[in-house]
Design an enzyme around this catalytic site. Structure first.
Site, short mmCIF file in Angstrom:
data_model
loop_
_atom_site.label_atom_id
_atom_site.label_comp_id
_atom_site.label_asym_id
_atom_site.label_seq_id
_atom_site.Cartn_x
_atom_site.Cartn_y
_atom_site.Cartn_z
N THR A 1 6.05 -31.70 -14.06
CA THR A 1 6.18 -32.88 -14.87
C THR A 1 6.85 -34.06 -14.04
OG1 THR A 1 7.08 -31.38 -16.62
CG2 THR A 1 7.50 -33.70 -17.10
N LYS B 1 2.80 -34.87 -22.66
CA LYS B 1 3.97 -33.78 -22.40
C LYS B 1 5.26 -34.43 -22.79
CE LYS B 1 6.92 -31.12 -20.10
NZ LYS B 1 7.28 -29.66 -20.19
N LYS C 1 15.90 -35.44 -17.58
CA LYS C 1 14.75 -35.82 -16.87
C LYS C 1 13.41 -36.09 -17.61
CE LYS C 1 10.90 -33.90 -13.65
NZ LYS C 1 10.46 -32.97 -13.38
P1 NAD Z 1 12.52 -25.41 -9.34
O1 NAD Z 1 13.46 -26.41 -8.71
O2 NAD Z 1 12.82 -23.93 -9.69
O3 NAD Z 1 11.08 -25.29 -8.32
C1 NAD Z 1 10.72 -26.08 -7.54
C2 NAD Z 1 10.29 -25.84 -6.17
O4 NAD Z 1 9.61 -26.70 -5.29
C3 NAD Z 1 11.71 -25.26 -5.31
O5 NAD Z 1 11.61 -23.78 -5.04
C4 NAD Z 1 11.83 -26.00 -4.06
O6 NAD Z 1 12.12 -25.39 -3.08
C5 NAD Z 1 10.27 -26.54 -4.07
N1 NAD Z 1 10.02 -27.71 -3.47
C6 NAD Z 1 10.41 -28.92 -3.45
N2 NAD Z 1 9.88 -30.00 -2.41
C7 NAD Z 1 8.85 -29.08 -1.88
C8 NAD Z 1 8.00 -29.54 -0.72
N3 NAD Z 1 8.17 -30.61 -0.36
N4 NAD Z 1 7.04 -28.40 -0.49
C9 NAD Z 1 7.15 -27.37 -0.87
N5 NAD Z 1 8.26 -26.68 -1.82
C10 NAD Z 1 8.86 -27.84 -2.09
O7 NAD Z 1 11.85 -26.11 -10.60
P2 NAD Z 1 10.98 -25.35 -11.89
O8 NAD Z 1 12.24 -25.05 -12.95
O9 NAD Z 1 10.12 -24.35 -11.15
O10 NAD Z 1 10.17 -26.81 -12.47
C11 NAD Z 1 8.93 -27.24 -11.59
C12 NAD Z 1 8.56 -28.33 -12.44
O11 NAD Z 1 8.08 -27.86 -13.83
C13 NAD Z 1 9.31 -29.55 -12.82
O12 NAD Z 1 8.59 -30.67 -12.57
C14 NAD Z 1 9.98 -29.26 -14.16
O13 NAD Z 1 10.20 -30.45 -14.75
C15 NAD Z 1 8.72 -28.40 -14.84
N6 NAD Z 1 9.14 -27.75 -15.98
C16 NAD Z 1 10.07 -26.84 -15.93
C17 NAD Z 1 10.25 -25.88 -17.00
C18 NAD Z 1 11.28 -24.93 -16.99
O14 NAD Z 1 11.77 -24.48 -17.97
N7 NAD Z 1 12.09 -24.88 -15.74
C19 NAD Z 1 9.52 -26.28 -18.09
C20 NAD Z 1 8.26 -27.03 -18.13
C21 NAD Z 1 8.13 -27.82 -17.34
#
Ligand code: NAD
Length: 294
Positions: free
Chosen positions: A93, A168, A243
């Site tokens: 997102t 979204k 966010k």
């Molecule tokens: P998270 O922080 O658990 O995972 C993100 C991952 O990206 C981390 O493991 C981090 O180490 C990795 N990362 C960051 N920079 C990087 C790079 N340059 N190269 C490789 N890896 C890198 O976050 P999440 O909860 O998995 O959410 C991910 C996305 O999904 C976000 O944009 C969030 O808004 C969206 N989202 C999350 C949820 C939820 O319930 N958690 C629901 C819908 C959407």
């Protein structure tokens, strides 16, 4: 079987990539956090040394990263390394400008791309029942349905580049406002002596019914699956809702679209997160509205 390069193996990315691997695809994954790469190995995902290495032979690339700057930086590497025949899918997102910028980056290199943010949270990612809101060419959307159908149960093509992110943000702004309204009403009813179940029975079958009430009821008791019954363990955290509300305000501004309740919802979630409740499920906003400090 397709080759999938998956970048970002966090709370959402790891179970999504694991579902692709379980369905028989060859998944090569990369995450900056070494621990996540190790967790990936246990799910039949092959850890790669870099984003470039993960996508080198990919038919599809999926990124699931925290925010716009991470996506811009990873996609700069990905478009330089992925085969021209690959389809790049960003499911993070992020802000609409970044979504459109990375589409343009891919287009310049002659590579097809899709913004495909999700709703459904970690539970939906694990169960493979996410909703994907997709932006990009209809033909690219059609090409991407194979892997998307493994990770999700509902795929919607919303329009051109960035349209998935817009959809979204509209949805989550509406959800936050509904949760605040529901919480405010329930707090008032309880304060005036109503029983939580009785109030739920009335509101859930009357014109005040909202998805926030019927699925994520903020008061413990009426909805078994609600985070309210698990000490507000997220689910979808207040920090992530903040966010999304902040991103929604950015697009409202660029579109000159009046958004008074979205702005207020963002401020309320900011107060809630600043008070230390950001890791709790977003339904815990009911506590801040009730004036609870812990
Ligand atoms: P998270 O922080 O658990 O995972 C993100 C991952 O990206 C981390 O493991 C981090 O180490 C990795 N990362 C960051 N920079 C990087 C790079 N340059 N190269 C490789 N890896 C890198 O976050 P999440 O909860 O998995 O959410 C991910 C996305 O999904 C976000 O944009 C969030 O808004 C969206 N989202 C999350 C949820 C939820 O319930 N958690 C629901 C819908 C959407």
């Amino acid at each position: 079987m397709a080759h999938v390069g998956f970048i970002g193996l966090g709370n959402m990315g790891l179970p999504m990539a694991a579902n692709l691997a379980a369905a028989g695809h060859a998944v090569s994954g990369f995450d900056l956090a070494a621990a996540n790469a190790e967790a990936a190995r246990a799910k039949a995902i092959t850890p790669a040394e870099s984003a470039a290495a993960a996508v080198a032979n990919a038919d599809f690339v999926v990124t699931m990263l925290p925010a716009g700057p991470h996506v811009r930086s990873v996609w700069a590497e990905v478009v330089a390394s992925a085969p021209k025949s690959a389809v790049l899918i960003d499911s993070s997102t992020i802000d609409v400008d970044s979504a459109r910028a990375v589409h343009a980056l891919a287009t310049e290199q002659g590579i097809a791309s899709l913004d495909a943010p999700v709703s459904g949270g970690v539970g939906g990612a694990e169960a493979g029942t996410l909703t994907f809101m997709c932006g990009g060419d209809a033909e690219v959307f059609a090409r991407a349905t194979g892997p998307l159908e493994i990770m999700g149960s509902r795929l919607i093509h919303c329009g051109g580049a960035g349209a998935g992110q817009v959809a979204k943000l509209c949805n989550n702004m509406s959800l936050a406002i509904a949760m605040i309204g529901t919480s405010e009403a329930m707090n008032m009813g309880l304060k005036l002596g109503l029983d939580a179940q009785t109030l739920f029975d009335v509101m859930s079958t009357s014109s005040g019914a909202t998805w926030a009430l019927t699925h994520h009821c903020p008061i413990p008791g009426p909805v078994a699956a609600s985070a309210a019954n698990k000490d507000y363990k997220a689910g979808f955290s207040g920090s992530l809702m903040l966010k999304d509300l902040s991103l929604a305000q950015e697009v409202a501004k660029t579109a000159d679209s009046a958004s008074p309740l979205g702005a207020l919802a963002m401020q309320l979630f900011r107060m809630h997160v600043n008070a230390g409740h950001g890791d709790l499920d977003y339904a815990a906003i009911v506590k801040t509205l009730a004036g609870e400090t812990a």
